[in-house]
Structures are given as C-alpha cells and as structure tokens.
Scaffold this active site. Structure first.
Site, PDB file in Angstrom:
ATOM      1  N   TRP A   1      -4.159  -1.460  -1.562  1.00  0.00           N
ATOM      2  CA  TRP A   1      -3.695  -2.693  -1.947  1.00  0.00           C
ATOM      3  C   TRP A   1      -4.273  -4.103  -1.293  1.00  0.00           C
ATOM      4  O   TRP A   1      -3.502  -4.772  -0.213  1.00  0.00           O
ATOM      5  CB  TRP A   1      -2.414  -2.833  -2.758  1.00  0.00           C
TER       6      TRP A   1
ATOM      7  N   HIS B   1      15.409 -32.017 -31.076  1.00  0.00           N
ATOM      8  CA  HIS B   1      14.202 -33.031 -31.880  1.00  0.00           C
ATOM      9  C   HIS B   1      13.599 -31.508 -33.346  1.00  0.00           C
ATOM     10  O   HIS B   1      12.929 -31.910 -33.138  1.00  0.00           O
ATOM     11  CB  HIS B   1      13.190 -32.973 -31.035  1.00  0.00           C
TER      12      HIS B   1
ATOM     13  N   LYS C   1      -2.018  -5.102 -20.484  1.00  0.00           N
ATOM     14  CA  LYS C   1      -2.026  -5.998 -19.520  1.00  0.00           C
ATOM     15  C   LYS C   1      -2.323  -7.076 -18.865  1.00  0.00           C
ATOM     16  O   LYS C   1      -2.311  -8.088 -18.473  1.00  0.00           O
ATOM     17  CB  LYS C   1      -1.743  -4.511 -18.196  1.00  0.00           C
TER      18      LYS C   1
ATOM     19  N   LYS D   1      10.258 -13.465 -21.720  1.00  0.00           N
ATOM     20  CA  LYS D   1      10.288 -11.723 -21.566  1.00  0.00           C
ATOM     21  C   LYS D   1      10.562 -11.495 -22.509  1.00  0.00           C
ATOM     22  O   LYS D   1      10.920 -10.119 -22.950  1.00  0.00           O
ATOM     23  CB  LYS D   1      11.020 -11.687 -20.648  1.00  0.00           C
TER      24      LYS D   1
ATOM     25  N   CYS E   1       1.208  -0.947   0.031  1.00  0.00           N
ATOM     26  CA  CYS E   1       0.296  -0.089   0.437  1.00  0.00           C
ATOM     27  C   CYS E   1       1.021   1.234   0.243  1.00  0.00           C
ATOM     28  O   CYS E   1       1.915   0.956   0.173  1.00  0.00           O
ATOM     29  CB  CYS E   1      -1.067   0.298   1.035  1.00  0.00           C
TER      30      CYS E   1
ATOM     31  N   GLU F   1       9.735 -18.523 -19.665  1.00  0.00           N
ATOM     32  CA  GLU F   1       9.788 -17.751 -19.118  1.00  0.00           C
ATOM     33  C   GLU F   1      10.671 -16.567 -19.525  1.00  0.00           C
ATOM     34  O   GLU F   1       9.828 -15.221 -20.448  1.00  0.00           O
ATOM     35  CB  GLU F   1       9.641 -17.286 -17.965  1.00  0.00           C
TER      36      GLU F   1
ATOM     37  N   ASN G   1       1.384  -0.143   5.919  1.00  0.00           N
ATOM     38  CA  ASN G   1       1.291  -0.547   4.388  1.00  0.00           C
ATOM     39  C   ASN G   1       2.205  -1.853   4.989  1.00  0.00           C
ATOM     40  O   ASN G   1       2.999  -1.770   6.250  1.00  0.00           O
ATOM     41  CB  ASN G   1       2.657  -0.173   3.794  1.00  0.00           C
ATOM     42  N   GLY G   2       1.972  -2.683   4.843  1.00  0.00           N
ATOM     43  CA  GLY G   2       2.326  -4.173   5.588  1.00  0.00           C
ATOM     44  C   GLY G   2       1.546  -4.736   5.758  1.00  0.00           C
ATOM     45  O   GLY G   2       0.221  -5.229   5.730  1.00  0.00           O
TER      46      GLY G   2
ATOM     47  N   GLU H   1       8.767 -10.392 -25.888  1.00  0.00           N
ATOM     48  CA  GLU H   1       7.691  -9.028 -25.908  1.00  0.00           C
ATOM     49  C   GLU H   1       8.081  -7.465 -25.452  1.00  0.00           C
ATOM     50  O   GLU H   1       7.532  -7.190 -25.525  1.00  0.00           O
ATOM     51  CB  GLU H   1       6.213  -9.396 -24.382  1.00  0.00           C
TER      52      GLU H   1
ATOM     53  N   ARG I   1       0.870   1.551  -5.907  1.00  0.00           N
ATOM     54  CA  ARG I   1       1.141   0.870  -4.543  1.00  0.00           C
ATOM     55  C   ARG I   1      -0.340   0.706  -4.592  1.00  0.00           C
ATOM     56  O   ARG I   1       0.180  -0.620  -3.650  1.00  0.00           O
ATOM     57  CB  ARG I   1       2.179   1.590  -3.753  1.00  0.00           C
TER      58      ARG I   1
END
Ligand code: M6R
Length: 640
Positions: free
Chosen positions: A101, A533, A635, A514, A2, A510, A127-128, A517, A28
């Site tokens: 958040w 192969h 996104k 990355k 947050c 992955e 926050n936490g 993209e 945040r």
C-alpha cells in the site's frame, strides 16, 4: 501499511506458502505484490547471465534472476503477480513476500517489493516508513550504490550489501543495517544461497509462526494460519533469525532472548479479520498504528515544526498564485468532500480559520462554481478516502476549470483525485475494508491538522506534542472503554442524538452517521446550539443524547454552554451520555460517561470519536446487523 511474509522450510513449497500468505494479507495493501526466493547454491554453468535484479519485460521469465535470489514482482493485485509467474518457478530454501500500500512512489513494478542490492544477492521486504532514507540514499550513492525505485525501503538491501562486503556474516550485517534506520519497520531479508530469513521490528507489527514443516514470519497471523497456530509476537527492538529448524530471537546487540510460544484459537475462515468479528472493529483498533504512519517524517519534536513535503510548493500568501502583489491577506481555501470525509473537512476548515485563513467546507454534491466564487487565488482541497468519489471528483474538476489550485487529501496512491489534482497529500491509513469509515476519518483529521500547520505557521512545540500524543491516547480509549456496556443500555432505542460544539461538532455529526449507517436506527448529529431551534421537539425519555464535551471548548465558554444544552435535554427526560476528558466537570450532569484522555484543544475530539465508533459498533453487533457491508451502501460511490 503493507503486508510481509517470510518462510523457510520445505523447499518444494516456498512459493505456495508465500502466495497463500500474501492472499491472507491483501487487506493490508493491494497496489503491488512480489516475492523473492533464495535458491540453494548453484554452479557457474547454471548461473543466470543477469546479475542485477530488475523487472523482466516478459512474464515468461522470472522478473529478475539475481545471483541466487530470484525476484518476481508486479504492479496491481496479487492476481497480477500470480499471472506473471512462469510455470515451474524456481523454488528454494527460503523466501519473502510483500503486498504493498504505497507511501513512497506510485504503484509500479519497480516500486513493488522485494527490493534488491546492486549484486542481486540480497532481497528485502518492509512495512513501515524509513524516515532517514534520503540521507541514507545519498550516503550509499556516494559509495557507488545504484537505486532503481522511488521507495524508502531500497536503502536496506544496499546497507546490508555494504556490511556483507565488509566481511560481516549475514546476521550481523542485517543487525548493523537495521541499526541505521530511523522510523518504523517490520523488515525481512533473504541472502543468496542461505536458507535463513532475517527479520526485525520497530513500531510495525511482526509475528513468527512455529510450524512442523518450517517457520514463518508475517505482519499478521492470517498469512500463515493455514499452516500453524503456534505464534511468537515480536516486540520493538527484537530481531529474529528464522531457519527451517528453528527460530532465534535476539536483542539489538545479538543476545538471545527468551520467548514464549502462544497458541491462537481463530478459525482460519475469520483469520483475515485477525480474530475480530468484523473488519470495522479491527480497523477501529488499527487507529494508533494508522496515525503513527500519518505523522511519520512530518512532525519534528525538537524544533516543534510540521512539514508536509508534498505541499512544499503551495503558498497561501495572496498573489503567490497570480504573480500579483501580495496584499498580506491569505488565499481562500475551499474544502469539498462527502459523508465522513465532509465531517473531516469541517474540522480542517475550522483549524485553518483559527489560523486566519478564510476557509470553508462544501458538500461536494452542492459545490458548483457558478454559485461559489472561485478564482486563481482559490485553493480547493478534495478530502476523499478513496480518491474516486464521483461528487468530489466533479467538484475538484470544476474548481480546476475555474482556475483554482487543487489539492487531493486521500488514502489511495494513484487514485483519480491523486492523479488529477495539482498536489496530493496522503493520509496513509492503509486499506479500509469496512464500508463504514473509521480509521480513515481519524487519519484525515490528523492529516488536516498537519496541512493547516504546514500551510500557515509551520507548527509549534505544543502542536507537535499533541499530535504525537494521539496514538497513545486512542490506545488508552481502546483498552479502557466502557462503550459496550453503554451500547447494551441503549440497544432498543429507535433514535439517537449527538451534540457537540466547536471541534466537537463535526465529531457529533460523524457519530450520528456511524450510528445510522450500521445500526439502521435514526440518528441526528449537529452543533449543540441548534437543539433549541428544532430538534428539541423530538427529544424524549426514549432518545439517548450523546454529548461530546472536550477541552476543545474550554478555551471559551463552550463547556458551560453545552452543559446548558445537556440540561435542556435532561429536562425532557432524555438519558445523557457524556463523552469527555473532564468527567469531574461534566460527569454529574450525565447518566453515563465515556471518558477520553486529554491530548490538547482541537485534538481530544479525535479520541472522543473513537468512543462513538465503538458505541455504534456494539449497538449494531447486538442487533446482528451486517456491519462491514451495511444495506444499500458501497465503500466507494462512483456515481453522482
Ligand atoms: O472515499 P470518500 O472519502 O470520498 O467517500 C465519501 C463517503 O462516501 C464516505 O466517507 C462515507 O460517508 C463513509 N464510508 C461512511 O462511513
């Protein structure tokens, strides 16, 4: 994750400063927002009737008038709070604000911060994650304190209220209240009629701003950079007492500490990125914090146990879903996901299979229950950062219609996946702005490791030690990486290959995603055994091969096998970059080494992935690409 802001200074501008600050912190969190202002002393005649903080039903009145602390808070983005503020809102001596958040309790007016005590004379933002909030809540409730939200934070104003009632001055009361907290916090409080903001930090960021017209505190500099560029970074265990005329930093016992003021040089325009050129790089650097948040309250070092309370009602014992007789075999688990989340799902399924669970991963777009057997015995897990990906939602709905028990593993509280599934567990990575998923992938992997343990053997000492070592391990990678130099070496390459075995295979996939993209260069990632192969036909001296070779393979003969693959590509002249925790064993076979610390089988690949994220980032940066918003991509993909 947050964002918090605090200001004390020019009484006519407190609200403006708080709202400006919150807009600089929305990256945040943005599911609810609020502010609290401590007004100067008022006479009895002007004292508002209500003495208990709460949320007003009409926007024309302050959300709460609590003695001499006025609170306004609203579910939704900051704009919803701004719309709800009455004209000429009360300004006062000191104020705090918060953009949320969610981690405890869904987004709502009641769960929005600031939270207040019973008398409404104390307001707190945080926050936490407070790990012992349930125990504190019980203790305070037994003392007669009443709670109005589902949050962990609400215990703090009540602890503070209790200390004030015992006769402590606000600074001592705040210190005692904070000493009761376990977990992570950047916490700030105001007390009625007092123009001071009290703050403390432990494992959550907090920075003070030293200004001409007052003083500031915030989770991050963008919140106040418009007003001052002179900052003091608070360390864990430090307390700040912030008044219009000065800032005092003290230790846990109240002893004053010497601190130095730094001047930062960011352009306010770039402040949202905290001085980083791109959100992607900032989010890569946020991974240690994101993973610590993901682990909180879920791993117990002493007993070596993992428990994910949101999954307490899920049992993988066959028969538990159908009231049939348990046969002792375990229920099948089907993961559905897309893109990066699919790579995390591949990783999660492997973890479960190692524990004897028949688990499979499906690309959500390919998952249909007429082709995949699903019954009431099936557990379907949707892995989705946004919780809004159309393909994943459709797959989960199909699984649900076919009788499966569904779990959403997501980053967004209140998202469609979270609302529609039978169970939901959160990865707690905080908002991710860059289109390329980075910190959410790492957090998904950690959340899946905990899910696998929680649903099977409940974990072990070794597992908990490994999980706890990941944030520091990632920090070491971030501090010591040579990814930028490696990226420069290959910036002109048109094609890249990424290979790995076992737990390194999803990381190779992955790594390629990355690279393609954000650089727009061709990249392929696959299990290393597949090279011969087909893909080997494309390997030349022009195609760098990134081979992820970690201890996740050393239990079997994986490392020697991937070294065989490396020799195959070297024989075709390809430059090899080894991403490894075992440079002595494999370094000799590579042109470059990206080293990572070892954090235990199955988990070291999470660190290897950070090196690959950085290589892609620096290649894209050298090429001048639109890193945070790559062409043609969004996104959240809300169409099938
Ligand atoms: O929100 P989700 O995790 O469901 O999104 C799935 C994919 O669109 C996503 O992982 C995508 O592949 C990444 N943003 C790429 O970096």
């Amino acid at each position: 994750m947050c964002g918090i802001i605090g200001y004390t200074g020019d009484g006519d501008h407190v609200m403006d400063v708080l709202l400006t600050g919150l807009s600089g912190l929305e990256y945040r969190g943005y599911d609810s927002a609020g502010v609290a202002i401590s007004e100067p002393e008022r006479t009895a005649e002007t004292e508002p009737a209500s003495s208990r903080a709460g949320v007003a039903s009409t926007p024309a009145e302050p959300s709460a008038v609590a003695g001499d602390v006025t609170v306004h808070k609203r579910e939704g983005e900051l704009a919803a709070l701004e719309d709800a503020l009455p004209d000429g809102s009360v300004d006062g001596a000191a104020g705090i604000g918060h953009t949320r958040w969610s981690t405890h309790g869904p987004p709502s007016d009641a769960n929005a911060h600031p939270h207040t005590d019973c008398s409404g004379h104390v307001a707190v933002v945080h926050n936490g994650i407070i790990e012992n909030y349930e125990e504190l809540r019980e203790e305070l409730a037994a003392d007669g304190h009443a709670f109005e939200s589902d949050t962990d934070t609400e215990v703090v104003p009540h602890l503070l209220e209790r200390e004030l009632a015992r006769g402590a001055d606000p600074e001592a009361a705040f210190r005692t209240a904070v000493s009761r907290l376990a977990g992570s916090y950047a916490v700030a409080a105001v007390v009625a009629g007092d123009e001071t903001v009290y703050a403390a930090r432990h494992e959550s960021p907090l920075v003070l701003g030293v200004g001409g017209d007052g003083h500031f505190l915030a989770s991050d500099v963008p919140a106040f950079i418009e007003y001052t560029d002179r900052v003091i970074y608070l360390d864990d265990g430090e307390f700040a007492t912030v008044t219009p005329t000065g800032v005092r930093i003290a230790d846990e016992r109240g002893n004053t500490l010497e601190t130095s003021v730094e001047t930062i040089s960011w352009d306010p325009e770039d402040a949202g990125k905290s001085g980083y050129d791109h959100y992607m790089l900032k989010e890569i650097n946020e991974q240690p914090e994101a993973i610590r948040d993901c682990l909180r309250e879920r791993v117990e070092e002493l007993s070596g146990s993992v428990s994910v309370s949101e999954l307490d009602d899920v049992s993988l014992v066959r028969g538990s879903a159908t009231d049939g007789d348990s046969t002792g075999r375990l229920r099948p688990v089907q993961f559905v996901a897309c893109g990066t989340s699919y790579h995390a799902a591949l990783y999660g399924a492997r973890l479960l299979r190692e524990r004897g669970v028949p688990a499979q991963s499906f690309l959500a777009s390919e998952y249909t229950t007429d082709r995949v057997p699903v019954s009431a015995e099936t557990v379907a897990v949707g892995v989705t950062q946004s919780g809004e990906t159309a393909d994943t939602l459709r797959a989960l709905r199909e699984a649900n219609r076919a009788g499966a028990e569904t779990i959403a593993l997501t980053n967004v509280v209140g998202s469609s996946a979270a609302r529609e599934c039978d169970h939901v567990t959160y990865v707690r990575a905080g908002p991710e702005i860059g289109v390329a998923a980075t910190k959410t992938f790492a957090s998904q992997q950690v959340a899946l490791a905990m899910l696998a343990a929680a649903l099977t053997d409940g974990g072990s000492q070794a597992l908990v030690e490994s999980l706890r070592a990941i944030p520091d391990g990632i920090q070491r990678v971030l501090d010591e990486t040579n990814a930028r130099a490696v990226a420069r070496e290959f910036v002109d390459s048109d094609a890249f290959f990424f290979i790995g075995r076992g737990y390194d295979a999803p990381v190779a996939m992955e790594g390629a995603l990355k690279m393609k993209e954000i650089t727009y260069r061709h990249a392929e990632g696959f299990a290393a055994g597949e090279l011969k192969h087909g893909p080997l036909a494309l390997v030349t001296e022009e195609t760098p091969v990134f081979a992820t070779m970690t201890d996740s393979q050393s239990g079997g003969d994986g490392l020697s096998k991937i070294l065989g693959n490396v020799r195959e590509v070297e024989a075709r002249g390809a430059p090899v970059v080894a991403v490894t925790d075992q440079p002595e064993a494999v370094g000799g076979s590579a042109d470059h080494v990206l080293e990572v610390p070892s954090v235990g089988p199955a988990f070291t690949p999470i660190l290897a992935n950070v090196q690959l994220q950085l290589v892609s980032y620096w290649v894209a940066n050298e090429l001048g690409r639109s890193i945070d918003k790559p062409r043609n991509l969004a996104k959240s993909v809300t169409v099938e």
